[in-house]
Write a protein that holds these residues in place. Structure first.
Motif, PDB file in Angstrom:
ATOM      1  N   ASP A   1     -27.195  -4.656 -26.201  1.00 53.40           N
ATOM      2  CA  ASP A   1     -26.420  -4.958 -25.008  1.00 53.40           C
ATOM      3  C   ASP A   1     -25.527  -3.747 -24.738  1.00 53.40           C
ATOM      4  O   ASP A   1     -25.320  -2.907 -25.614  1.00 53.40           O
ATOM      5  CB  ASP A   1     -25.590  -6.221 -25.262  1.00 53.40           C
TER       6      ASP A   1
ATOM      7  N   ASN B   1     -26.692  -7.277 -18.617  1.00 51.93           N
ATOM      8  CA  ASN B   1     -26.307  -7.997 -17.414  1.00 51.93           C
ATOM      9  C   ASN B   1     -25.249  -7.153 -16.709  1.00 51.93           C
ATOM     10  O   ASN B   1     -24.131  -7.008 -17.207  1.00 51.93           O
ATOM     11  CB  ASN B   1     -25.725  -9.369 -17.757  1.00 51.93           C
TER      12      ASN B   1
ATOM     13  N   CYS C   1     -31.343 -12.088 -15.405  1.00 47.55           N
ATOM     14  CA  CYS C   1     -30.169 -11.928 -16.263  1.00 47.55           C
ATOM     15  C   CYS C   1     -30.376 -12.656 -17.581  1.00 47.55           C
ATOM     16  O   CYS C   1     -31.045 -13.691 -17.638  1.00 47.55           O
ATOM     17  CB  CYS C   1     -28.925 -12.497 -15.571  1.00 47.55           C
ATOM     18  N   LYS C   2     -29.796 -12.118 -18.632  1.00 49.77           N
ATOM     19  CA  LYS C   2     -29.748 -12.833 -19.902  1.00 49.77           C
ATOM     20  C   LYS C   2     -28.899 -14.080 -19.729  1.00 49.77           C
ATOM     21  O   LYS C   2     -27.937 -14.060 -18.964  1.00 49.77           O
ATOM     22  CB  LYS C   2     -29.132 -11.928 -20.985  1.00 49.77           C
ATOM     23  N   PRO C   3     -29.222 -15.179 -20.367  1.00 49.01           N
ATOM     24  CA  PRO C   3     -30.211 -15.348 -21.445  1.00 49.01           C
ATOM     25  C   PRO C   3     -31.608 -15.783 -20.990  1.00 49.01           C
ATOM     26  O   PRO C   3     -32.358 -16.360 -21.781  1.00 49.01           O
ATOM     27  CB  PRO C   3     -29.572 -16.434 -22.302  1.00 49.01           C
TER      28      PRO C   3
ATOM     29  N   SER D   1     -29.985  -5.755 -15.296  1.00 45.92           N
ATOM     30  CA  SER D   1     -30.319  -7.038 -14.665  1.00 45.92           C
ATOM     31  C   SER D   1     -30.487  -6.920 -13.156  1.00 45.92           C
ATOM     32  O   SER D   1     -31.392  -7.525 -12.570  1.00 45.92           O
ATOM     33  CB  SER D   1     -29.241  -8.076 -14.984  1.00 45.92           C
TER      34      SER D   1
ATOM     35  N   GLU E   1     -25.000 -16.696 -26.949  1.00 51.70           N
ATOM     36  CA  GLU E   1     -26.083 -17.315 -26.175  1.00 51.70           C
ATOM     37  C   GLU E   1     -27.209 -16.324 -25.888  1.00 51.70           C
ATOM     38  O   GLU E   1     -28.392 -16.703 -25.860  1.00 51.70           O
ATOM     39  CB  GLU E   1     -25.549 -17.884 -24.864  1.00 51.70           C
ATOM     40  N   ASN E   2     -26.886 -15.062 -25.713  1.00 51.54           N
ATOM     41  CA  ASN E   2     -27.922 -14.062 -25.480  1.00 51.54           C
ATOM     42  C   ASN E   2     -28.698 -13.765 -26.755  1.00 51.54           C
ATOM     43  O   ASN E   2     -29.920 -13.603 -26.738  1.00 51.54           O
ATOM     44  CB  ASN E   2     -27.307 -12.786 -24.927  1.00 51.54           C
TER      45      ASN E   2
ATOM     46  N   ASP F   1     -26.021  -8.136 -29.402  1.00 50.63           N
ATOM     47  CA  ASP F   1     -25.245  -8.520 -28.217  1.00 50.63           C
ATOM     48  C   ASP F   1     -23.934  -9.139 -28.701  1.00 50.63           C
ATOM     49  O   ASP F   1     -23.885  -9.710 -29.795  1.00 50.63           O
ATOM     50  CB  ASP F   1     -26.049  -9.535 -27.389  1.00 50.63           C
TER      51      ASP F   1
END
Length: 211
Positions: free
Chosen positions: A12, A112, A143-145, A137, A172-173, A168
């Motif tokens: 990330d 992102n 976009c992640k996730p 993104s 959540e990602n 990251d």
């Protein structure tokens, strides 16, 4: 790029390879428009998904802010305030570049972000040009996730999930990457993350060593 026989580390950007202070950016925008930072936050939250996936352009964002707050600010003024929370992380960028230069790993970024931050990165983080993959993104419309953005990265690198380490600062990602079969690291500080990277690399070397 053909990286079939290589392992890969995907990073990330924000608060991993590049510092990002969201509150500082909000404060700068609030000062630019002479309004409360909370009002700036609410408006940005309205447009963030579209801006982050490239569905609206910077000029449209500035027009919206100008209209909402009854002001006439230029794109240049807006961009300066909007990007004020960004800063280079020299050590992190140098470390990622050193991994790439060893020649054993494909190094990439999945971020992102938005067009204004990408322009800042082009000017202030030229190291990214040395990476094997830079996926923004707003440029890929995802976009992640969202798992599709990770799947696209695997396709472009030609590397399967089992050979990828994803890093990251958002759980959540990382969890989304893990569900696809990648190894995931939630980044909090670089001393710990570097140990985890080296442990993964050692495990991968052992896994591919002929028995």
């Amino acid at each position: 790029m053909e990286a079939t026989n290589m392992d890969s580390i995907l990073f990330d950007l924000g608060n991993v390879l590049v510092h990002y202070d969201h509150k500082r950016a909000l404060s700068a925008l609030a000062a630019l428009y002479g309004v409360d930072a909370e009002k700036v936050l609410h408006l940005y939250q309205e447009i963030a998904p579209a801006f982050g996936s490239g569905r609206i352009e910077p000029e449209e964002v500035v027009d919206l802010f100008n209209e909402r707050f009854g002001a006439e600010r230029s794109l240049e003024q807006f961009a300066e305030a909007f990007c004020s929370g960004l800063a280079r992380n020299d050590a992190a960028l140098a470390y990622a570049v050193s991994l790439r230069q060893e020649g054993e790993l494909a190094i990439g970024v999945i971020s992102n972000t938005n067009a204004l931050h990408v322009a800042w990165l082009d000017d202030h983080a030229p190291e990214l040009k040395e990476f094997d993959l830079v996926m923004m993104s707003n440029e890929v419309g995802m976009c992640k996730p969202d798992p599709e953005i990770f799947e696209l990265a695997m396709e472009l690198l030609n590397v399967p999930a089992q050979r990828i380490l994803y890093i990251d600062d958002l759980e959540e990602n990382v969890e989304a990457a893990r569900k696809l079969g990648m190894t995931g690291v939630v980044h909090s500080d670089w001393a710990q993350t570097r140990r985890q990277i080296e442990a993964w690399r050692a495990a991968r070397r052992h896994a591919v060593r002929p028995q």
